[in-house]
Design a protein around this motif. Sequence first.
Motif, PDB file in Angstrom:
ATOM      1  N   ALA A  37     -69.865  61.925 -39.271  1.00 46.60           N
ATOM      2  CA  ALA A  37     -69.009  63.029 -39.707  1.00 46.60           C
ATOM      3  C   ALA A  37     -68.922  63.052 -41.231  1.00 46.60           C
ATOM      4  O   ALA A  37     -69.253  62.076 -41.900  1.00 46.60           O
ATOM      5  CB  ALA A  37     -67.616  62.883 -39.120  1.00 46.60           C
ATOM      6  N   ARG A  38     -68.469  64.191 -41.739  1.00 48.93           N
ATOM      7  CA  ARG A  38     -68.119  64.325 -43.160  1.00 48.93           C
ATOM      8  C   ARG A  38     -66.605  64.435 -43.204  1.00 48.93           C
ATOM      9  O   ARG A  38     -66.014  65.299 -42.553  1.00 48.93           O
ATOM     10  CB  ARG A  38     -68.764  65.562 -43.778  1.00 48.93           C
ATOM     11  N   VAL A  39     -65.969  63.538 -43.959  1.00 45.27           N
ATOM     12  CA  VAL A  39     -64.515  63.428 -43.977  1.00 45.27           C
ATOM     13  C   VAL A  39     -64.007  63.678 -45.397  1.00 45.27           C
ATOM     14  O   VAL A  39     -64.515  63.089 -46.358  1.00 45.27           O
ATOM     15  CB  VAL A  39     -64.067  62.026 -43.500  1.00 45.27           C
ATOM     16  N   GLY A  44     -56.971  63.568 -55.420  1.00 48.04           N
ATOM     17  CA  GLY A  44     -56.180  62.524 -56.049  1.00 48.04           C
ATOM     18  C   GLY A  44     -56.135  61.226 -55.269  1.00 48.04           C
ATOM     19  O   GLY A  44     -55.675  60.214 -55.780  1.00 48.04           O
ATOM     20  N   HIS A  45     -56.590  61.227 -54.034  1.00 43.01           N
ATOM     21  CA  HIS A  45     -56.630  60.005 -53.227  1.00 43.01           C
ATOM     22  C   HIS A  45     -58.056  59.471 -53.219  1.00 43.01           C
ATOM     23  O   HIS A  45     -58.997  60.224 -53.016  1.00 43.01           O
ATOM     24  CB  HIS A  45     -56.194  60.276 -51.779  1.00 43.01           C
ATOM     25  N   ARG A  46     -58.166  58.185 -53.432  1.00 37.38           N
ATOM     26  CA  ARG A  46     -59.487  57.576 -53.358  1.00 37.38           C
ATOM     27  C   ARG A  46     -59.815  57.278 -51.904  1.00 37.38           C
ATOM     28  O   ARG A  46     -58.990  56.720 -51.182  1.00 37.38           O
ATOM     29  CB  ARG A  46     -59.540  56.301 -54.187  1.00 37.38           C
ATOM     30  N   PRO A  47     -61.006  57.652 -51.456  1.00 36.59           N
ATOM     31  CA  PRO A  47     -61.381  57.370 -50.059  1.00 36.59           C
ATOM     32  C   PRO A  47     -61.473  55.875 -49.800  1.00 36.59           C
ATOM     33  O   PRO A  47     -61.659  55.070 -50.698  1.00 36.59           O
ATOM     34  CB  PRO A  47     -62.761  58.017 -49.924  1.00 36.59           C
ATOM     35  N   ILE A  48     -61.346  55.526 -48.559  1.00 36.73           N
ATOM     36  CA  ILE A  48     -61.518  54.144 -48.111  1.00 36.73           C
ATOM     37  C   ILE A  48     -62.976  53.752 -48.329  1.00 36.73           C
ATOM     38  O   ILE A  48     -63.886  54.561 -48.175  1.00 36.73           O
ATOM     39  CB  ILE A  48     -61.127  54.035 -46.624  1.00 36.73           C
ATOM     40  N   ASN A  73     -63.667  62.885 -53.349  1.00 35.11           N
ATOM     41  CA  ASN A  73     -62.728  62.619 -52.252  1.00 35.11           C
ATOM     42  C   ASN A  73     -63.351  62.880 -50.877  1.00 35.11           C
ATOM     43  O   ASN A  73     -62.641  62.988 -49.889  1.00 35.11           O
ATOM     44  CB  ASN A  73     -61.455  63.450 -52.428  1.00 35.11           C
ATOM     45  N   VAL A  74     -64.690  62.986 -50.815  1.00 37.08           N
ATOM     46  CA  VAL A  74     -65.397  63.255 -49.559  1.00 37.08           C
ATOM     47  C   VAL A  74     -66.343  62.095 -49.250  1.00 37.08           C
ATOM     48  O   VAL A  74     -67.017  61.582 -50.141  1.00 37.08           O
ATOM     49  CB  VAL A  74     -66.202  64.578 -49.649  1.00 37.08           C
TER      50      VAL A  74
END
Length: 116
Positions: A37-39, A44-48, A73-74
Amino acid sequence: MDDRRKHPRDKVIISAVASKDQKAKECVVRDISEDGARVQFPLGHRPIKDQMSLTIERDGRPVSADIIWSRGNVVGVSFNEARADEAPASDLDARVRKSEAKKRELQMEIQRLLGK
Protein backbone atom coordinates in the motif's frame (compact mmCIF):
# COMPACT_ATOMS: atom_id res chain seq x y z
CA MET A 1 7.83 4.09 -16.28
CA ASP A 2 8.08 0.37 -15.56
CA ASP A 3 5.77 -0.81 -12.76
CA ARG A 4 7.51 -3.45 -10.64
CA ARG A 5 4.46 -4.41 -8.56
CA LYS A 6 3.24 -8.00 -8.61
CA HIS A 7 -0.41 -7.00 -8.16
CA PRO A 8 -2.29 -3.91 -9.39
CA ARG A 9 -3.13 -1.30 -6.77
CA ASP A 10 -6.57 0.21 -6.30
CA LYS A 11 -6.80 3.93 -5.56
CA VAL A 12 -8.59 4.33 -2.23
CA ILE A 13 -8.92 6.70 0.68
CA ILE A 14 -9.16 4.58 3.83
CA SER A 15 -8.30 5.67 7.34
CA ALA A 16 -5.78 3.54 9.19
CA VAL A 17 -3.55 3.48 12.24
CA ALA A 18 0.17 2.76 11.99
CA SER A 19 1.89 1.62 15.16
CA LYS A 20 5.34 0.67 16.35
CA ASP A 21 6.75 0.23 19.85
CA GLN A 22 3.34 1.01 21.40
CA LYS A 23 3.17 4.40 19.63
CA ALA A 24 0.30 4.88 17.16
CA LYS A 25 -0.21 7.42 14.37
CA GLU A 26 -3.34 7.98 12.36
CA CYS A 27 -2.78 7.85 8.61
CA VAL A 28 -4.59 7.40 5.29
CA VAL A 29 -4.12 4.53 2.83
CA ARG A 30 -4.06 6.10 -0.66
CA ASP A 31 -3.74 2.95 -2.73
CA ILE A 32 -3.65 -0.73 -1.89
CA SER A 33 -3.02 -4.16 -3.41
CA GLU A 34 -2.85 -7.71 -2.12
CA ASP A 35 0.73 -7.24 -0.98
CA GLY A 36 1.28 -3.55 -0.32
CA ALA A 37 0.00 0.00 0.00
CA ARG A 38 0.86 3.69 -0.20
CA VAL A 39 0.28 5.33 3.18
CA GLN A 40 0.11 9.07 3.87
CA PHE A 41 0.72 10.58 7.29
CA PRO A 42 -0.45 14.07 8.35
CA LEU A 43 1.79 16.98 7.31
CA GLY A 44 4.40 17.72 9.93
CA HIS A 45 4.51 14.12 11.20
CA ARG A 46 7.47 11.97 10.38
CA PRO A 47 6.46 8.52 9.11
CA ILE A 48 7.41 5.41 11.02
CA LYS A 49 10.69 3.88 9.82
CA ASP A 50 11.60 0.31 8.78
CA GLN A 51 8.60 -1.75 9.92
CA MET A 52 5.16 -1.11 11.41
CA SER A 53 1.84 -2.64 12.22
CA LEU A 54 -0.91 -1.19 10.03
CA THR A 55 -4.57 -1.48 11.01
CA ILE A 56 -6.74 -0.60 8.02
CA GLU A 57 -10.21 0.54 9.04
CA ARG A 58 -12.15 -1.71 6.66
CA ASP A 59 -10.13 -4.82 7.60
CA GLY A 60 -10.11 -4.15 11.34
CA ARG A 61 -7.03 -6.20 12.15
CA PRO A 62 -3.36 -5.25 12.22
CA VAL A 63 -1.00 -6.38 9.47
CA SER A 64 2.77 -6.33 9.73
CA ALA A 65 4.34 -4.20 6.98
CA ASP A 66 7.88 -3.27 5.89
CA ILE A 67 8.57 0.29 4.73
CA ILE A 68 9.93 0.01 1.18
CA TRP A 69 10.26 3.71 0.36
CA SER A 70 9.58 7.07 1.96
CA ARG A 71 9.04 10.54 0.45
CA GLY A 72 8.14 13.28 2.92
CA ASN A 73 5.04 12.19 4.80
CA VAL A 74 4.21 9.31 2.38
CA VAL A 75 5.55 5.74 2.54
CA GLY A 76 5.21 2.63 0.44
CA VAL A 77 4.77 -0.58 2.39
CA SER A 78 4.95 -4.27 1.63
CA PHE A 79 2.69 -6.52 3.72
CA ASN A 80 4.40 -9.41 5.53
CA GLU A 81 1.17 -11.43 5.74
CA ALA A 82 -2.12 -11.73 3.89
CA ARG A 83 -4.79 -9.14 4.63
CA ALA A 84 -8.27 -10.29 5.67
CA ASP A 85 -9.93 -9.55 2.31
CA GLU A 86 -11.62 -12.94 2.27
CA ALA A 87 -13.77 -12.00 5.29
CA PRO A 88 -15.33 -8.58 4.62
CA ALA A 89 -16.84 -6.72 7.56
CA SER A 90 -20.06 -5.93 5.69
CA ASP A 91 -21.92 -6.52 2.42
CA LEU A 92 -20.81 -3.07 1.25
CA ASP A 93 -17.14 -4.04 1.64
CA ALA A 94 -17.69 -7.17 -0.46
CA ARG A 95 -19.42 -5.17 -3.19
CA VAL A 96 -16.65 -2.54 -3.22
CA ARG A 97 -13.98 -5.23 -3.56
CA LYS A 98 -15.90 -6.90 -6.38
CA SER A 99 -16.27 -3.53 -8.11
CA GLU A 100 -12.53 -2.82 -7.72
CA ALA A 101 -11.68 -6.21 -9.27
CA LYS A 102 -14.04 -5.57 -12.21
CA LYS A 103 -12.49 -2.12 -12.71
CA ARG A 104 -9.01 -3.70 -12.90
CA GLU A 105 -10.27 -6.25 -15.47
CA LEU A 106 -11.79 -3.49 -17.61
CA GLN A 107 -8.64 -1.36 -17.40
CA MET A 108 -6.51 -4.31 -18.53
CA GLU A 109 -8.92 -4.99 -21.42
CA ILE A 110 -8.75 -1.34 -22.51
CA GLN A 111 -4.95 -1.47 -22.44
CA ARG A 112 -4.99 -4.70 -24.48
CA LEU A 113 -7.35 -3.20 -27.07
CA LEU A 114 -5.20 -0.08 -27.35
CA GLY A 115 -2.12 -2.26 -27.85
CA LYS A 116 -0.29 -1.00 -24.78
